[in-house]
Design a protein around this motif. Structure first.
Motif, PDB file in Angstrom:
ATOM      1  N   THR A 111       1.031  13.034   2.265  1.00  0.00           N
ATOM      2  CA  THR A 111      -0.084  13.977   2.396  1.00  0.00           C
ATOM      3  C   THR A 111       0.367  15.401   2.117  1.00  0.00           C
ATOM      4  N   ASP A 112       1.476  15.813   2.750  1.00  0.00           N
ATOM      5  CA  ASP A 112       1.973  17.173   2.539  1.00  0.00           C
ATOM      6  C   ASP A 112       2.451  17.371   1.106  1.00  0.00           C
ATOM      7  N   ALA A 113       3.109  16.367   0.549  1.00  0.00           N
ATOM      8  CA  ALA A 113       3.597  16.487  -0.827  1.00  0.00           C
ATOM      9  C   ALA A 113       2.442  16.629  -1.808  1.00  0.00           C
ATOM     10  N   LYS A 114       1.386  15.857  -1.596  1.00  0.00           N
ATOM     11  CA  LYS A 114       0.225  15.940  -2.481  1.00  0.00           C
ATOM     12  C   LYS A 114      -0.428  17.304  -2.388  1.00  0.00           C
ATOM     13  N   ALA A 115      -0.547  17.834  -1.166  1.00  0.00           N
ATOM     14  CA  ALA A 115      -1.163  19.143  -0.996  1.00  0.00           C
ATOM     15  C   ALA A 115      -0.355  20.233  -1.691  1.00  0.00           C
ATOM     16  N   LEU A 116       0.953  20.037  -1.770  1.00  0.00           N
ATOM     17  CA  LEU A 116       1.833  20.998  -2.431  1.00  0.00           C
ATOM     18  C   LEU A 116       1.970  20.729  -3.929  1.00  0.00           C
ATOM     19  N   GLU A 117       1.305  19.667  -4.383  1.00  0.00           N
ATOM     20  CA  GLU A 117       1.381  19.252  -5.787  1.00  0.00           C
ATOM     21  C   GLU A 117       2.828  18.939  -6.192  1.00  0.00           C
ATOM     22  N   LEU A 118       3.498  18.231  -5.288  1.00  0.00           N
ATOM     23  CA  LEU A 118       4.862  17.785  -5.534  1.00  0.00           C
ATOM     24  C   LEU A 118       4.911  16.265  -5.408  1.00  0.00           C
ATOM     25  N   ASP A 119       5.746  15.641  -6.195  1.00  0.00           N
ATOM     26  CA  ASP A 119       5.983  14.207  -6.084  1.00  0.00           C
ATOM     27  C   ASP A 119       7.480  14.012  -5.864  1.00  0.00           C
ATOM     28  N   PRO A 120       7.908  13.888  -4.597  1.00  0.00           N
ATOM     29  CA  PRO A 120       9.340  13.763  -4.326  1.00  0.00           C
ATOM     30  C   PRO A 120      10.005  12.623  -5.082  1.00  0.00           C
ATOM     31  N   GLY A 121       9.213  11.587  -5.443  1.00  0.00           N
ATOM     32  CA  GLY A 121       9.788  10.461  -6.168  1.00  0.00           C
ATOM     33  C   GLY A 121      10.117  10.765  -7.619  1.00  0.00           C
ATOM     34  N   LEU A 122       9.562  11.861  -8.153  1.00  0.00           N
ATOM     35  CA  LEU A 122       9.795  12.208  -9.554  1.00  0.00           C
ATOM     36  C   LEU A 122      10.658  13.452  -9.738  1.00  0.00           C
ATOM     37  N   LEU A 123      11.017  14.098  -8.643  1.00  0.00           N
ATOM     38  CA  LEU A 123      11.851  15.289  -8.745  1.00  0.00           C
ATOM     39  C   LEU A 123      13.296  14.916  -9.064  1.00  0.00           C
ATOM     40  N   SER A 124      13.953  15.730  -9.824  1.00  0.00           N
ATOM     41  CA  SER A 124      15.377  15.537 -10.113  1.00  0.00           C
ATOM     42  C   SER A 124      16.173  16.653  -9.449  1.00  0.00           C
ATOM     43  N   TYR A 125      17.364  16.316  -9.025  1.00  0.00           N
ATOM     44  CA  TYR A 125      18.202  17.262  -8.297  1.00  0.00           C
ATOM     45  C   TYR A 125      19.494  17.501  -9.069  1.00  0.00           C
ATOM     46  N   ARG A 126      20.106  18.611  -8.741  1.00  0.00           N
ATOM     47  CA  ARG A 126      21.414  18.911  -9.316  1.00  0.00           C
ATOM     48  C   ARG A 126      22.262  19.594  -8.261  1.00  0.00           C
ATOM     49  N   PRO A 127      23.575  19.437  -8.341  1.00  0.00           N
ATOM     50  CA  PRO A 127      24.430  20.081  -7.348  1.00  0.00           C
ATOM     51  C   PRO A 127      24.439  21.592  -7.549  1.00  0.00           C
ATOM     52  N   LEU A 128      24.616  22.294  -6.479  1.00  0.00           N
ATOM     53  CA  LEU A 128      24.624  23.751  -6.547  1.00  0.00           C
ATOM     54  C   LEU A 128      25.720  24.248  -7.494  1.00  0.00           C
ATOM     55  N   ALA A 129      26.811  23.505  -7.574  1.00  0.00           N
ATOM     56  CA  ALA A 129      27.932  23.912  -8.426  1.00  0.00           C
ATOM     57  C   ALA A 129      27.564  23.937  -9.899  1.00  0.00           C
TER      58      ALA A 129
END
Length: 404
Positions: free
Chosen positions: A364-382
């Motif tokens: 619910t919160d992700a949809k309201a923020l227009e985010l899909d945590p399942g489709l986000l990609s991450y990278r290390p800070l380095a």
């Protein structure tokens, strides 16, 4: 008065009607259970009522320990009351009040007075209580520095002039103009901050923000205009944090911090979402400030924007680091340091959030923020070219993503 205030006052009146002179009950109802730190004495100077706010100052809610139904001298000389005053203030209050109370003291009560009041009473000269009188004392709590509290006492009489009781109302020893400045802040946020007087562990979302290219912007703008921009952005930030049930942390120059506790917003997902909304609101405020500069005819090469870092702290140690000097909440924990490193790496107005925080969002919160945590990609800070040496040292492997 709101309907809820009226209901609260009616409940107070109903609870008092069977044990207090109805004329006193009207005063108590008018004062209300909170807002006023007040007490009411009956015609024999027995303690009839203590407001919730005053009971909170005393740190005691039990009527027996407060001294309800006992003579006010007996109540005020009990540990419940004495422990909130310095020894000098106890003597000061005793000396101010006793001349008006001697006629009601029995020999037995006088014989039980503790030191040093048993010897001081011999010097007291009885006199009639005036319609209004005032005193003050130094209030102490735990190991915090004392501060002065003013108290004003009103003698109450009926239409025939007969004494029916006394009302005592306290006021902090601060000028009204200073109190007015404090009152401009968000009251609910102050309440949340006050619950952190005693430091402890809390789960919270963390936000660090810093004004991008602030040095360049300050050089290009008149000092008065730059101050106005920073002031307006700081005010906007505090307003958004308050709307999201967060707590404003330290303001250092043009840097800002905030914390969103799960106990205040309801859930870890709610805390994470509140932090993201706040960050976006701050970026929007910066964009509006830039538009206003252009509308005013100023054309700096660097318009206001914020670099923001968001992180999750499952067990932050939060509290007031300098509780005697200001209402200022500080958090300690590895995640606080890591969030600062995320923010340092977020250049050009980016909004970086850690994987730990983003994956707390429910659907619910992700949809309201227009985010899909399942489709986000991450990278290390380095992997971020702008990452500082401190970031590489403290949080090189931390996974982050943009959520702006």
């Amino acid at each position: 008065m709101s309907p809820s205030d009226g209901m609260s006052q009616r409940r107070v009146h109903e609870r008092l009607s069977d044990r207090v002179d109805p004329r006193l009950a009207q005063w108590i109802t008018a004062l209300g259970p909170d807002r006023w730190a007040a007490m009411v004495l009956d015609a024999r100077n027995q303690l009839a009522w203590v407001s919730d706010e005053l009971a909170g100052f005393l740190g005691e809610r039990d009527a027996g320990k407060l001294g309800i139904g006992r003579h006010v001298v007996e109540a005020l000389l009990s540990p419940t009351w004495r422990n909130t005053m310095t020894e000098e203030s106890q003597i000061e209050i005793f000396s101010d009040a006793m001349p008006f109370l001697m006629d009601d003291l029995s020999p037995e009560m006088i014989a039980t007075l503790p030191e040093p009041f048993d010897s001081l009473i011999a010097t007291v000269v009885p006199r009639p209580q005036p319609p209004v009188w005032a005193s003050s004392f130094l209030y102490v709590k735990d190991d915090l520095p004392p501060y002065r509290v003013q108290i004003i006492i009103f003698l109450m009489r009926d239409e025939n002039g007969a004494r029916i009781g006394t009302v005592g109302v306290t006021n902090q020893g601060i000028r009204p103009t200073l109190l007015a400045m404090l009152a401009r802040g968000d009251e609910e946020m102050y309440e949340r901050m006050s619950r952190l007087v005693t430091p402890g562990r809390h789960a919270a979302a963390i936000l660090f923000a810093d004004l991008e290219s602030s040095g360049e912007l300050s050089r290009q703008l008149p000092t008065s205009k730059y101050f106005e921009v920073v002031r307006d952005l700081t005010t906007a930030f505090d307003d958004v944090v308050a709307e999201e049930c967060g707590i404003v942390g330290k303001h250092v120059g043009d840097g800002m911090t905030a914390f969103f506790l799960t106990e205040d917003v309801g859930s870890p997902s709610g805390a994470a979402a509140a932090a993201i909304r706040t960050a976006r609101g701050l970026q929007q405020a910066a964009a509006q400030a830039g538009e206003q500069l252009l509308a005013d005819g100023l054309t700096p090469t660097a318009l206001p924007s914020f670099n923001v870092g968001l992180h999750w702290g499952p067990s932050l140690y939060l509290g007031q680091l300098v509780p005697g000097g200001r209402l200022d909440v500080t958090a300690l924990g590895d995640e606080v340091n890591e969030c600062a490193r995320i923010e340092e790496s977020a250049k050009c107005g980016k909004l970086f959030a850690s994987k730990q925080l983003v994956e707390l969002l429910d659907s619910t919160d992700a949809k309201a923020l227009e985010l899909d945590p399942g489709l986000l990609s991450y990278r290390p800070l380095a992997s971020i070219s702008e990452a500082s040496a401190k970031a590489l040292r403290d949080a090189a492997t931390l996974a982050i993503t943009e959520v702006g």
